[in-house]
Motif scaffolding. Structure first.
Motif, mmCIF file in Angstrom:
data_model
loop_
_atom_site.group_PDB
_atom_site.id
_atom_site.type_symbol
_atom_site.label_atom_id
_atom_site.label_comp_id
_atom_site.label_asym_id
_atom_site.label_seq_id
_atom_site.Cartn_x
_atom_site.Cartn_y
_atom_site.Cartn_z
ATOM 1 N N TYR A 236 6.383 77.508 60.045
ATOM 2 C CA TYR A 236 5.801 77.449 58.701
ATOM 3 C C TYR A 236 6.786 77.988 57.670
ATOM 4 N N LYS A 237 7.574 78.961 58.060
ATOM 5 C CA LYS A 237 8.619 79.475 57.181
ATOM 6 C C LYS A 237 9.602 78.369 56.822
ATOM 7 N N SER A 238 9.920 77.519 57.790
ATOM 8 C CA SER A 238 10.776 76.356 57.518
ATOM 9 C C SER A 238 10.148 75.463 56.475
ATOM 10 N N ARG A 239 8.864 75.200 56.606
ATOM 11 C CA ARG A 239 8.171 74.322 55.651
ATOM 12 C C ARG A 239 8.189 74.921 54.247
ATOM 13 N N VAL A 240 7.922 76.207 54.144
ATOM 14 C CA VAL A 240 7.880 76.870 52.838
ATOM 15 C C VAL A 240 9.250 76.840 52.170
ATOM 16 N N LEU A 241 10.291 77.200 52.912
ATOM 17 C CA LEU A 241 11.627 77.249 52.325
ATOM 18 C C LEU A 241 12.161 75.859 52.015
ATOM 19 N N LEU A 242 11.737 74.853 52.759
ATOM 20 C CA LEU A 242 12.108 73.475 52.432
ATOM 21 C C LEU A 242 11.541 73.094 51.063
ATOM 22 N N VAL A 243 10.289 73.445 50.808
ATOM 23 C CA VAL A 243 9.684 73.176 49.503
ATOM 24 C C VAL A 243 10.422 73.943 48.406
ATOM 25 N N PHE A 244 10.738 75.206 48.665
ATOM 26 C CA PHE A 244 11.407 76.037 47.656
ATOM 27 C C PHE A 244 12.797 75.497 47.304
ATOM 28 N N ALA A 245 13.438 74.842 48.271
ATOM 29 C CA ALA A 245 14.764 74.270 48.027
ATOM 30 C C ALA A 245 14.703 72.900 47.379
ATOM 31 N N SER A 246 13.539 72.267 47.379
ATOM 32 C CA SER A 246 13.371 70.901 46.880
ATOM 33 C C SER A 246 13.359 70.877 45.354
ATOM 34 N N PRO A 247 13.568 69.709 44.747
ATOM 35 C CA PRO A 247 13.687 69.625 43.285
ATOM 36 C C PRO A 247 12.505 70.182 42.498
ATOM 37 N N ASP A 263 19.152 78.849 53.182
ATOM 38 C CA ASP A 263 18.064 79.650 53.741
ATOM 39 C C ASP A 263 17.088 78.774 54.532
ATOM 40 N N ALA A 264 16.795 77.605 53.985
ATOM 41 C CA ALA A 264 15.884 76.691 54.680
ATOM 42 C C ALA A 264 16.494 76.221 55.993
ATOM 43 N N LEU A 265 17.785 75.924 55.971
ATOM 44 C CA LEU A 265 18.465 75.496 57.197
ATOM 45 C C LEU A 265 18.425 76.590 58.257
ATOM 46 N N LYS A 266 18.747 77.814 57.852
ATOM 47 C CA LYS A 266 18.738 78.929 58.821
ATOM 48 C C LYS A 266 17.341 79.146 59.390
ATOM 49 N N ALA A 267 16.329 79.119 58.547
ATOM 50 C CA ALA A 267 14.959 79.327 59.024
ATOM 51 C C ALA A 267 14.551 78.229 59.998
ATOM 52 N N THR A 268 14.938 77.003 59.718
ATOM 53 C CA THR A 268 14.575 75.888 60.587
ATOM 54 C C THR A 268 15.315 75.972 61.913
ATOM 55 N N GLN A 269 16.587 76.343 61.872
ATOM 56 C CA GLN A 269 17.340 76.533 63.116
ATOM 57 C C GLN A 269 16.719 77.640 63.965
ATOM 58 N N ASP A 444 -16.708 61.986 67.261
ATOM 59 C CA ASP A 444 -15.253 61.861 67.287
ATOM 60 C C ASP A 444 -14.608 63.247 67.304
ATOM 61 N N GLY A 445 -13.935 63.552 68.380
ATOM 62 C CA GLY A 445 -13.291 64.856 68.522
ATOM 63 C C GLY A 445 -11.785 64.785 68.421
ATOM 64 N N THR A 446 -11.248 63.775 67.753
ATOM 65 C CA THR A 446 -9.799 63.620 67.634
ATOM 66 C C THR A 446 -9.183 64.847 66.967
ATOM 67 N N ASP A 447 -8.325 65.539 67.695
ATOM 68 C CA ASP A 447 -7.710 66.749 67.153
ATOM 69 C C ASP A 447 -6.781 66.414 65.985
ATOM 70 N N VAL A 448 -6.630 67.373 65.086
ATOM 71 C CA VAL A 448 -5.737 67.221 63.939
ATOM 72 C C VAL A 448 -4.440 67.959 64.246
ATOM 73 N N TYR A 449 -3.355 67.220 64.339
ATOM 74 C CA TYR A 449 -2.043 67.828 64.574
ATOM 75 C C TYR A 449 -1.427 68.159 63.216
ATOM 76 N N GLU A 450 -1.631 69.381 62.793
ATOM 77 C CA GLU A 450 -1.192 69.773 61.458
ATOM 78 C C GLU A 450 0.325 69.923 61.359
ATOM 79 N N TYR A 451 0.955 70.321 62.438
ATOM 80 C CA TYR A 451 2.408 70.530 62.386
ATOM 81 C C TYR A 451 2.967 70.135 63.736
ATOM 82 N N ARG A 452 3.819 69.117 63.738
ATOM 83 C CA ARG A 452 4.431 68.645 64.975
ATOM 84 C C ARG A 452 5.917 69.023 65.034
#
Length: 668
Positions: A236-247, A263-269, A444-452
């Motif tokens: 989730y930290k990767s997702r947040v920092l990706l947004v912060f780095a975006s336009p 920072d986003a790259l390091k967090a994602t790695q 319908d019990g189809t699970d929601v994959y929020e983050y893959r």
């Protein structure tokens, strides 16, 4: 009289639902906590865990019920799909007839005014997290260290999610990290709108704390599957920092040396390293595996899933279900409609079988793509994202069911239909052949994959691209394509040898459109890259810089699949359809291409495209173009909030409660 600081409501559910779970052990036997004292609530592991479960419930109980399969915003189900290429229909914020700039027009997500009852609003949910953190310190002396770490870790993570969602809607907002007394108005005045940078710093701090406290999925154990984990906090930290780095928040986004991208790259790695060590990764090695991923691991661990909302395949009033199968299935398959219709442009986005594009930069069809016979020789994910006439799409009552989705006309051009909507294709992604069709898929019990894990790889590729390492970005995208069976060939899975940073970013955004289609992600990518408009006066020229066409001025297109030259009220090809004995089975890989050729001959002989009588994007039945205004990227604060908290400043581009122009730059 002792001030009560615990949850006020008698709690909304007693069932099996939360963001992440419906197991027998995870959200069960909910208790009305208002009958307990703070000492009892925060001094008992059993009661406090129930309290935390209820926070999950308040965050995510309204999510995943209809398309799209994502919670979108904590505590609120909002379907943003029609603001994207994935679905047509002119909505409020993309209608040329609307100019939204007054405080009363602002997004209401911030919450309702204080009342005698406590509503499930963002700052109430943040308060619940603060309750846990403060309550444990004050009353939790008898709690075990392991339990305290888990409880606080979940609270930090949940607080971070909520603040992040507020930032995504409004930009800078007040940061509240303590339990406030609602009656103390003077103390409340100390809480002003903070900068986006300050908010992101707080979010990252909370996620770091969560990652340091939470168990891994394995440490939680199978009985607690669905809880927030150490792995999820780093992802989730990767997702947040990706947004912060975006336009949307980064005016220096086009600088390869920009610290936010680093920072986003390091967090994602870092997140990828931990997830790899914990057994996560891309699921399967074929398109068939990719399809099965969404339904074969119901309520249990799937190696690709980082965050999941588990749903219950039951009709019990205490269980939460989805309406996804009902929305996408045809009436002939137990639903009650014509499925989830696909705009024509979505069919062009997916590449060919070798990964090469179907449409070039100028909109020309290339690499053998046929606009009419759109199903020939496509990316394996295409066949599991969409379905069309002559294709098998089994369900519980008929594993060999075949889709037929066409219309015909009489001499007066009156139209007659066979299960048809306004598109020759419908969405089939995340469908389950074993979901019960009884009572229009009510269980319908189809699970929601929020983050893959695939999203994490796409984050990684984008960070490499933005920091100038286009080659590595393309290599990472190649991993996403390789696992569905696209051959590497001599053209890197059809991606080519890309050295230009902007071309690499475009490739990343396109791959997100394909891999994450109909999972609720596209709107947020359009938003963070500001792809509706270009406006240099608002520091927004990303479309021109990347060489992309803004969505403004475009429209989604629908087409009927029509029987050629028919002049009867009766189905003119009923007998031919009944006799068609080689429907396309996408799971029969050995014969797939041959059967697609046979189907193409049938289509060519019997069908043609016909424009819809009314444009699918219309205002008063006339063609309408997407018209998004610059101030919509970040909403101003709603009128009720400004009137109750007059010290809060309004965002630029919006009027305050008295009609004055806002002065707070929400993107700073």
């Amino acid at each position: 009289m002792k001030k009560k600081t615990i949850l006020y409501s008698a709690l909304l559910a007693f069932g099996l639902l939360s963001f992440s779970g419906c197991s027998d052990q995870f959200l069960k036997d909910m208790t009305p906590y208002d009958k307990y004292s703070p000492e009892q609530t925060f001094g008992s592991e059993v009661i406090l865990d129930q309290y935390i479960q209820n926070i999950y419930y308040n965050y995510f109980r309204v999510s995943g019920m209809t398309p799209t399969q994502s919670y979108s915003l904590a505590g609120k189900y909002t379907d943003f799909t029609a603001y994207t290429e994935e679905k047509w229909g002119i909505q409020t914020k993309i209608s040329s007839s609307n100019i939204l700039e007054e405080a009363k027009d602002c997004d209401s997500y911030f919450g309702a005014n204080l009342a005698s009852n406590i509503s499930n609003d963002p700052y109430s949910r943040i308060r619940y997290c603060n309750d846990v953190l403060e309550g444990i310190d004050k009353y939790g002396q008898t709690l075990s260290d392991g339990f305290v770490r888990k409880a606080k870790g979940q609270a930090y993570f949940l607080r971070a999610i909520q603040l992040f969602d507020l930032v995504r809607v409004y930009g800078g907002v007040p940061i509240v990290n303590t339990v406030l007394n609602a009656a103390d108005r003077e103390a409340a005045k100390a809480y002003n709108r903070e900068s986006v940078e300050a908010c992101i710093k707080q979010i990252i701090s909370d996620l770091d704390d969560a990652a340091g406290l939470l168990p891994t999925r394995k440490e939680w154990g199978d009985a607690e599957y669905g809880r927030l984990t150490k792995e999820a906090a780093l992802a989730y930290k990767s997702r947040v920092l990706l947004v912060f780095a975006s336009p949307i928040f980064n005016k220096d986004w086009d600088n390869s040396g920009n610290q936010r991208w680093k920072d986003a790259l390091k967090a994602t790695q870092d997140a990828k390293t931990l997830l790899d060590n914990e057994g996560y990764g891309l699921y399967g090695a074929t398109g068939k595996d990719w399809d099965e991923m969404f339904y074969k691991n119901d309520n249990k661990f799937c190696k690709e899933v980082i965050m999941v909302k588990m749903l219950a395949a039951s009709t019990s009033g205490s269980d939460e279900r989805s309406s996804w199968q009902k929305a996408i299935r045809l009436k002939s398959m137990g639903s009650n409609g014509a499925g989830f219709q696909v705009p024509q442009g979505m069919l062009d986005i997916f590449p060919m079988a070798d990964g090469k594009p179907a449409v070039d930069e100028n909109g020309n069809f290339v690499n053998g793509y046929d606009k009419f016979l759109f199903f020939k020789n496509r990316d394996p994910r295409f066949y599991y994202t969409f379905t069309f006439s002559g294709m098998k799409w089994g369900y519980d009552a008929n594993a060999d069911a075949v889709v037929w989705n066409y219309c015909w006309e009489d001499a007066s051009e009156n139209q007659y239909f066979a299960n048809v909507g306004s598109s020759p294709a419908i969405v089939r992604k995340m469908s389950s052949p074993i979901a019960s069709s009884a009572n229009t898929y009510a269980a319908d019990g189809t699970d929601v994959y929020e983050y893959r894990y695939a999203e994490l790889l796409l984050n990684l590729a984008e960070c490499y691209a933005a920091t100038g390492d286009a080659s590595t970005a393309i290599d990472v995208l190649g991993q996403v394509r390789a696992r569905v069976g696209i051959p590497v060939g001599n053209n890197k899975y059809g991606l080519g040898s890309v050295s230009d940073k902007h071309e690499a970013i475009k490739a990343c955004l396109r791959e997100r459109q394909i891999e994450l289609a109909y999972e609720g992600k596209r709107y947020w990518d359009i938003w963070r890259w500001m792809l509706y408009t270009d406006d240099a006066s608002n520091n927004n020229t990303t479309c021109a810089t990347l060489g992309l066409e803004p969505l403004n001025g475009t429209h989604r297109v629908g087409k009927y699949l029509k029987v050629k030259g028919s002049t009867t009220k009766e189905d003119p090809i009923a007998s031919e359809v009944a006799a068609f004995d080689t429907p396309v089975d996408v799971n029969d890989e050995a014969n797939l291409q041959a059967n697609l050729e046979i189907l193409a001959e049938f289509w060519t002989s019997h069908f043609e495209f016909k424009d819809t009588k009314t444009p699918v994007d219309n205002i008063n039945n006339e063609q309408a173009e997407i018209t998004w205004r610059e101030n919509y990227y970040l909403s101003g604060l709603p009128e009720n909030v400004l009137l109750m908290n007059p010290w809060l400043s309004q965002s630029t581009g919006w009027q305050d409660a008295y009609g004055a122009k806002g002065t707070f730059d929400a993107r700073q």
